[in-house]
Design an enzyme around this catalytic site. Structure first.
Site, PDB file in Angstrom:
ATOM      1  N   PHE A  21     -21.683  84.891  -3.604  1.00 43.93           N
ATOM      2  CA  PHE A  21     -22.713  83.784  -4.106  1.00 43.93           C
ATOM      3  C   PHE A  21     -24.144  84.340  -3.275  1.00 43.93           C
ATOM      4  O   PHE A  21     -25.226  83.793  -3.195  1.00 43.93           O
ATOM      5  CB  PHE A  21     -22.533  82.530  -3.591  1.00 43.93           C
ATOM      6  CG  PHE A  21     -20.981  82.088  -4.284  1.00 43.93           C
ATOM      7  CD1 PHE A  21     -20.869  82.337  -5.545  1.00 43.93           C
ATOM      8  CD2 PHE A  21     -20.267  81.197  -3.524  1.00 43.93           C
ATOM      9  CE1 PHE A  21     -19.680  82.041  -6.324  1.00 43.93           C
ATOM     10  CE2 PHE A  21     -19.116  80.906  -4.151  1.00 43.93           C
ATOM     11  CZ  PHE A  21     -18.803  81.420  -5.354  1.00 43.93           C
ATOM     12  N   TRP A  81     -26.606  78.758  -8.810  1.00 41.02           N
ATOM     13  CA  TRP A  81     -26.840  79.628  -7.611  1.00 41.02           C
ATOM     14  C   TRP A  81     -25.653  80.082  -7.076  1.00 41.02           C
ATOM     15  O   TRP A  81     -25.617  81.088  -6.205  1.00 41.02           O
ATOM     16  CB  TRP A  81     -27.629  78.661  -6.478  1.00 41.02           C
ATOM     17  CG  TRP A  81     -27.803  79.389  -5.193  1.00 41.02           C
ATOM     18  CD1 TRP A  81     -28.615  80.031  -4.551  1.00 41.02           C
ATOM     19  CD2 TRP A  81     -26.816  79.052  -3.937  1.00 41.02           C
ATOM     20  NE1 TRP A  81     -28.358  80.308  -3.269  1.00 41.02           N
ATOM     21  CE2 TRP A  81     -27.012  79.904  -2.844  1.00 41.02           C
ATOM     22  CE3 TRP A  81     -25.416  78.403  -3.965  1.00 41.02           C
ATOM     23  CZ2 TRP A  81     -26.727  79.683  -1.911  1.00 41.02           C
ATOM     24  CZ3 TRP A  81     -24.860  78.402  -2.608  1.00 41.02           C
ATOM     25  CH2 TRP A  81     -25.220  78.897  -1.721  1.00 41.02           C
ATOM     26  N   HIS A  82     -24.336  79.362  -7.355  1.00 40.50           N
ATOM     27  CA  HIS A  82     -23.331  79.857  -6.821  1.00 40.50           C
ATOM     28  C   HIS A  82     -22.734  81.068  -7.291  1.00 40.50           C
ATOM     29  O   HIS A  82     -21.739  81.676  -6.804  1.00 40.50           O
ATOM     30  CB  HIS A  82     -22.235  78.634  -6.902  1.00 40.50           C
ATOM     31  CG  HIS A  82     -22.271  77.568  -5.931  1.00 40.50           C
ATOM     32  ND1 HIS A  82     -23.345  76.732  -5.983  1.00 40.50           N
ATOM     33  CD2 HIS A  82     -21.498  77.262  -4.776  1.00 40.50           C
ATOM     34  CE1 HIS A  82     -23.033  75.667  -5.043  1.00 40.50           C
ATOM     35  NE2 HIS A  82     -22.059  76.273  -4.350  1.00 40.50           N
ATOM     36  N   GLY A  83     -23.229  81.347  -8.627  1.00 38.53           N
ATOM     37  CA  GLY A  83     -22.636  82.777  -9.163  1.00 38.53           C
ATOM     38  C   GLY A  83     -23.420  83.095 -10.262  1.00 38.53           C
ATOM     39  O   GLY A  83     -24.064  81.961 -10.977  1.00 38.53           O
ATOM     40  N   GLY A  88     -28.143  74.446  -8.855  1.00 41.40           N
ATOM     41  CA  GLY A  88     -27.317  74.545  -7.530  1.00 41.40           C
ATOM     42  C   GLY A  88     -25.943  75.328  -8.079  1.00 41.40           C
ATOM     43  O   GLY A  88     -25.377  76.206  -7.584  1.00 41.40           O
TER      44      GLY A  88
END
Length: 496
Positions: free
Chosen positions: A496, A345-347, A342
């Protein structure tokens, strides 16, 4: 195109009256769906029209995958191997699509020198990141998995399973689910079973104007007045390692608190705008924030922050990995893996993976500590419980706040310089950061105090929400938006 741009307001002003033209029968639904698809295409491709090619390929491929899964599930023998093959291949291709455009540059950093030429490495790292690719890829994956699991309604299965000329209608329904412009580039992440059944003819009298007004005014206020003004101050946290190390602890903590309030106001505000816009066009999007800074633990924080992402990770990653059904050790490992992925996934940078990893470690520790002492905590007298909750809030708020450093800082060296300035910097009381924290950050504090009142004294909150009080408050918000907006900035989560 940004929600707070003049171009978007023009697009909305043109689209909304055309959307509610008084057409009869099924023509109204077809017209409204076609208009939303066109408006979404303009919204998404305003600055980079070429991105429409990627979005179109994603919609077409996923429509085919869904139709094939439904076809094999409908056949007389219901061939499970073919159905699962389509599931695995389509999910894999979606993830490969995301990985190529978002993570190719990161992956080259772990490839040993000499395996890739410098020119190829540079070319891979210069691949542009399509806006919103994480969100619309997650939408597509959730659709495919839900269809495979048969958790979508029969109406949705019928719509998406058309063959022949009916594939055009199925492609339209699926495309609208993926590209609906209020949630296209920044969420909330919507599940197919909660959206596609809403695709029907919409009527002007059915608009929930009170909810629209609340969402749009509060959302624009949080974004334009709070987040954009705070951003003018928190930019000082990125001025360089030397300046950070020379800053004082009061200045650094004021800026860090301000950034914590900024990222909330920016993301929660944008989500509220998206929900309000969805209601204007007759679509209900899920709530995305529930006063997260009231949390007493990191576990509770993730039940209040970015709710649609938390639900997605739970349903499509944590539970398939085994959840908490395979013993304590496996549960802790699953929490770690989910938060690591997770975070990534943000960057497309390793610092985001570190952010997720640290959240995962804290989640595992909390699960171990709080479960082992659950009986003692529940039996605590009321004063002790209040004291305990106070300590837990201080811990949760500061753990979340310090971890925001990985979102803002360009690298770990700058994070180290921040802590160097925090512990060795000269003590001073800077005027502007403290003023911004008090004025703009104070709005976020008041917003959460209102949330606390709603949760602990709901009857009193209802009495205080008098129409005259609410109207005056909304009028003040509009006045502040118009008279004291921050410098226009993009949405933090666009990357993102």
């Amino acid at each position: 195109m940004l929600f707070n741009s003049f171009q978007f307001l023009v697009l909305l002003a043109v689209t909304l009256p055309l959307y509610y033209l008084p057409l009869a029968g099924d023509r109204r639904r077809v017209w409204q769906m076609s208009l939303l698809l066109a408006a979404s295409a303009i919204f998404y491709a305003w600055e980079i029209p070429q991105l429409l090619i990627l979005l179109g390929v994603s919609c077409a491929f996923n429509a085919l995958a869904v139709e094939r899964i439904l076809f094999h599930q409908r056949t007389e023998n219901d061939n499970p191997s073919l159905t699962k093959r389509w599931l695995v291949s389509s999910v894999t291709l979606n993830l490969a699509f995301l990985a190529f455009f978002k993570y190719a540059g990161v992956l080259t950093s772990v490839v040993p020198a000499g395996w890739i030429s410098p020119e190829a490495r540079h070319s891979i790292r210069s691949i542009p990141l399509p806006i919103g690719i994480s969100f619309y890829t997650f939408h597509a994956i959730s659709l495919i998995v839900d269809v495979y699991r048969r958790t979508v309604s029969e109406e949705t299965r019928r719509r998406l399973g058309h063959q022949g000329y009916g594939r055009v209608s199925a492609l339209g329904d699926l495309s609208l689910y993926i590209v609906f412009f209020p949630q296209l580039v920044a969420g909330p992440i919507v599940k197919a079973r909660n959206f596609i059944d809403q695709i029907r003819a919409k009527m002007w009298p059915d608009i929930e104007w009170k909810s629209v007004r609340r969402c749009l005014i509060t959302g624009y206020f949080l974004k334009i007045f709070v987040a954009d003004n705070l951003a003018e101050q928190t930019a000082m946290l990125t001025i360089g390692k030397e300046s950070l190390a020379a800053s004082g602890p009061v200045n650094l903590m004021a800026l860090l608190y301000a950034y914590g309030f900024q990222i909330f106001a920016d993301f929660a505000g944008y989500s509220l705008i998206a929900i309000g816009l969805g209601l204007m066009f007759g679509y209900r999007l899920p709530e995305n924030f529930n006063f997260p800074y009231l949390s007493l633990s990191i576990t509770e924080f993730w039940r209040r922050w970015h709710l649609s992402l938390s639900a997605w990770l739970r349903d499509y990653l944590y539970i398939p990995l085994g959840g908490n059904r395979k013993g304590s050790g496996r549960t802790y490992l699953n929490l770690f893996l989910v938060m690591f992925l997770g975070g990534l996934w943000h960057g497309a940078e390793w610092k985001f993976a570190l952010w997720g990893t640290l959240h995962g470690v804290l989640l595992a520790l909390e699960r171990f500590i709080f479960r082992s002492r659950a009986g003692d905590l529940c039996s605590s007298p009321s004063p002790l419980r209040l004291l305990r909750d106070g300590f837990r809030w201080v811990y949760a708020f500061h753990a979340v706040t310090f971890l925001w450093l990985t979102f803002l800082m360009p690298d770990l060296a700058n994070i180290g310089a921040f802590f160097d300035g925090l512990t060795h910097g000269k003590l001073s009381f800077p005027g502007q950061p403290l003023f911004a924290l008090f004025i703009y950050g104070g709005v976020v504090v008041l917003y959460h105090l209102w949330g606390l009142l709603r949760e602990t004294r709901p009857a009193l909150a209802v009495k205080m929400a008098h129409p005259l009080v609410e109207g005056a408050l909304h009028g003040l918000m509009i006045f502040l938006i118009l008279t004291n907006p921050g410098a226009p900035r993009g949405f933090i989560y666009f990357q993102f």
